[in-house]
Design an enzyme around this catalytic site. Structure first.
Site, PDB file in Angstrom:
ATOM      1  N   LYS A   1       0.836  -1.210   0.000  1.00 18.54           N
ATOM      2  CA  LYS A   1       0.000   0.000   0.000  1.00 18.54           C
ATOM      3  C   LYS A   1       0.866   1.252   0.000  1.00 18.54           C
ATOM      4  O   LYS A   1       1.977   1.243   0.514  1.00 18.54           O
ATOM      5  CB  LYS A   1      -0.898   0.012   1.245  1.00 18.54           C
ATOM      6  CG  LYS A   1      -1.880  -1.143   1.317  1.00 18.54           C
ATOM      7  CD  LYS A   1      -3.188  -0.783   0.649  1.00 18.54           C
ATOM      8  CE  LYS A   1      -4.284  -1.816   0.835  1.00 18.54           C
ATOM      9  NZ  LYS A   1      -3.945  -3.199   0.577  1.00 18.54           N
ATOM     10  N   GLY A   2       0.335   2.311  -0.563  1.00 16.06           N
ATOM     11  CA  GLY A   2       1.042   3.591  -0.506  1.00 16.06           C
ATOM     12  C   GLY A   2       1.881   3.858  -1.737  1.00 16.06           C
ATOM     13  O   GLY A   2       2.508   4.887  -1.854  1.00 16.06           O
ATOM     14  N   CYS A   3       1.897   2.914  -2.687  1.00 17.64           N
ATOM     15  CA  CYS A   3       2.652   3.140  -3.917  1.00 17.64           C
ATOM     16  C   CYS A   3       1.677   3.557  -5.014  1.00 17.64           C
ATOM     17  O   CYS A   3       0.615   2.970  -5.142  1.00 17.64           O
ATOM     18  CB  CYS A   3       3.342   1.868  -4.374  1.00 17.64           C
ATOM     19  SG  CYS A   3       4.446   1.190  -3.144  1.00 17.64           S
ATOM     20  N   GLN A   4       2.055   4.551  -5.808  1.00 16.98           N
ATOM     21  CA  GLN A   4       1.222   4.903  -6.953  1.00 16.98           C
ATOM     22  C   GLN A   4       1.402   3.852  -8.054  1.00 16.98           C
ATOM     23  O   GLN A   4       0.472   3.497  -8.748  1.00 16.98           O
ATOM     24  CB  GLN A   4       1.604   6.273  -7.476  1.00 16.98           C
ATOM     25  CG  GLN A   4       0.678   6.723  -8.591  1.00 16.98           C
ATOM     26  CD  GLN A   4       0.521   8.205  -8.619  1.00 16.98           C
ATOM     27  OE1 GLN A   4       1.495   8.947  -8.529  1.00 16.98           O
ATOM     28  NE2 GLN A   4      -0.693   8.682  -8.743  1.00 16.98           N
ATOM     29  N   SER A   5       2.626   3.351  -8.156  1.00 17.56           N
ATOM     30  CA  SER A   5       2.864   2.220  -9.040  1.00 17.56           C
ATOM     31  C   SER A   5       2.443   0.973  -8.273  1.00 17.56           C
ATOM     32  O   SER A   5       2.454   0.962  -7.056  1.00 17.56           O
ATOM     33  CB  SER A   5       4.344   2.101  -9.383  1.00 17.56           C
ATOM     34  OG  SER A   5       4.883   3.359  -9.655  1.00 17.56           O
TER      35      SER A   5
END
Lengths: 415, 150
Positions: free
Chosen positions: B57-61
């Site tokens: 979680k927390g990744c745009q990719s």
């Protein structure tokens, strides 16, 4: 339609008025293609901000000394310029706010909270920016009303054949962007206003994207409210505008309370000041609101029709060139139905990788969901790369964008 | 198993070797190309590993990460594998793997990864969403290490 040809518009001379765009980076002059997020400012706007700060800054509507009087005068002049720019009859129909987001919250909660009931409907579109999406989502949750969507066509326009089915006697508010910040789609605001009024609803227009790029006429479009931001129209951040039809603006209840917005406060109760003051609680963004008037002067002097024609020619050329790139997919309708925004993906190239590679070539684009997660869900992607154009962009910028994408494809071994 | 990544493949480069090469490069342009090269060399996940449970979680990719304790010569080490839909993120994953893989849980917890990012100038060159994503991966690895600490 404007008959001005691109050659009559001197983009280089326009560009030369924007100091930040004439910086020399390692890669040359910056190619700024993120004006849909925030536009750059011309020297005239920066000079005005400096003039206010250095020569007569004071709080507004309070001081009985010469600086204060000058500030009041400048603010009222700015209001009048804004009113006339969007075709409003009077400066008193212009309330300053922090930006489009706060403006839309003020309209949604200030007008809607006391009027919506269970069974009522608010109609928006899937292409709305979160600023014109989340406030309505929250408002219907609070009031028991229902949120409905106008459907889109496959190419990302509003489906006009659905207007009469979706906007019904139960509809109390239709809230729509005048232009999408991702698809670029220009929406038929006056048709929507006519339909909304026919069923007794109001039309709220999120003008953030279109007001800087094409002429606005709130009277002929017959919108009840129009909201837009200063920083997208070559003005400062922190200031925005709520326009309201005179009777509608009176109907908004304040949602922010405090100084300046009252006429009388007792231990037990308060009475509000006149409109627009009652919607402008606290100290205004004074310098910014004054410089917004200067930004509008700048647009008028440059010529909004010519700016529009120039941007549309950049859009057409950029679209044509981008479509020659293998794996290119542009989201949104063909250029005739949109403003100068291109959201795209290149097959097998992650939008953030692409934006990072473009940055290495001095080409500044935006990647991500652009505050439109529901729209991206509909498009079936989590992110797009977006290039947006403004008055100061040139054909050379288009060329550099295309070459930078080719560079990214080579580096990421797609060629 | 098809798609299974062998540990031999992951042990491409130690973090010291990686840093030595990285710091020899002239500028961010070359360093970014180096990260992309690392990204291309990183083994890909099979479809079954790209599941909801493995998403960081927390990744745009999109980032998928698997970290499992493994006993080797009587010592518990943490084996880490990860993949992303972004090539630059895959390069960053290769850096994290070089720093963290095959380390004991305690070694992982003791490692000052922030100092490594600082040394590589990543904070300066990555977007804030990328930095958040990178920290998301670090948090996931550290929490797995913490739960396997004896």
């Amino acid at each position: 339609m404007s008959r001005i040809t691109p050659s009559s518009f001197d983009a280089e001379s326009v560009r030369s008025q924007f100091p930040v765009l004439n910086r020399e980076l390692k890669q040359g002059r910056p190619v700024f293609l993120d004006s849909a997020a925030s536009a750059q400012k011309p020297s005239a706007v920066i000079a005005k901000e400096r003039e206010v700060e250095e020569q007569y800054f004071a709080n507004a509507y309070r001081g009985r000394y010469s600086f204060g009087a000058r500030i009041d005068e400048e603010l009222e002049a700015s209001r009048k310029k804004i009113a006339s720019f969007i075709g409003a009859a009077s400066g008193s129909q212009i309330a300053f706010t922090a930006g489009t987001t706060l403006g839309l919250n003020q309209v949604a909660f200030g007008w809607g909270r006391s009027r919506l009931q269970p069974g009522d409907e608010v109609v928006i579109t899937p292409m709305e920016h979160h600023a014109n999406f989340v406030p309505w989502q929250q408002l219907v949750r609070e009031t028991g009303a229902t949120l409905k969507m106008l459907p889109l066509t496959a190419d990302g326009r509003l489906d006009v054949t659905a207007f009469d089915d979706v906007i019904t006697r139960r509809t109390k508010i239709v809230a729509v962007c005048t232009m999408s910040n991702v698809l670029g789609t220009v929406n038929p605001v006056s048709d929507l206003a006519r339909r909304a009024h026919h069923v007794g609803a109001i039309l709220v227009a999120d003008g953030a994207q279109s007001v800087p790029h094409s002429p606005t006429d709130v009277l002929s479009d017959d919108v009840d409210f129009l909201v837009f931001s200063g920083h997208k129209i070559y003005g400062p951040t922190g200031v925005g505008v709520i326009y309201g039809r005179a009777d509608r603006l009176e109907e908004i209840e304040p949602i922010v309370f405090g100084g300046h917005m009252i006429s009388r406060v007792t231990m037990d109760d308060s009475e509000w000041a006149d409109t627009p003051a009652r919607l402008e609680a606290g100290t205004l963004p004074i310098v910014q609101a004054i410089a917004l008037g200067t930004a509008i002067d700048w647009v008028n002097q440059t010529g909004l029709e010519s700016i529009h024609a120039h941007e549309q020619s950049l859009l057409a050329e950029a679209t044509r060139r981008l479509m020659e790139i293998p794996g290119m997919r542009i989201y949104g309708p063909s250029p005739q139905y949109k403003g100068a925004i291109i959201a795209f993906r290149v097959e097998n190239l992650h939008p953030e990788d692409l934006a990072a590679m473009l940055d290495r070539r001095g080409v500044f684009t935006r990647h991500g969901h652009h505050c439109t997660m529901p729209l991206h869900e509909l498009l079936g992607v989590t992110a797009t790369t977006r290039a947006s154009f403004a008055a100061y962009n040139t054909m050379e910028d288009v060329d550099k964008l295309v070459h930078a994408i080719q560079f990214a494809r080579e580096k990421l071994r797609l060629v | 198993m098809a798609g299974q990544v062998s540990l031999v493949q992951i042990r491409i480069m130690s973090i010291d070797e990686l840093l030595e090469e990285f710091e020899d490069l002239l500028d961010w342009e070359e360093q970014c190309d180096f990260l992309i090269d690392l990204g291309f060399e990183l083994p890909k996940f099979s479809a079954d590993l790209k599941n909801e449970e493995n998403i960081v979680k927390g990744c745009q990719s999109l980032v998928w990460l698997v970290a499992e304790p493994e006993v080797s010569d009587g010592v518990t080490v943490v084996c880490i594998r990860a993949d992303s839909d972004s090539m630059i993120v895959r390069g960053l994953i290769a850096v994290l793997l070089a720093a963290y893989s095959e380390k004991t849980p305690q070694q992982i917890l003791d490692l000052d990864i922030e100092a490594l990012f600082q040394r590589m100038g990543l904070n300066q060159h990555l977007s804030s969403t990328r930095r958040n994503g990178l920290h998301g991966m670090v948090r996931r690895i550290r929490s797995i290490a913490a739960s396997n600490c004896t």
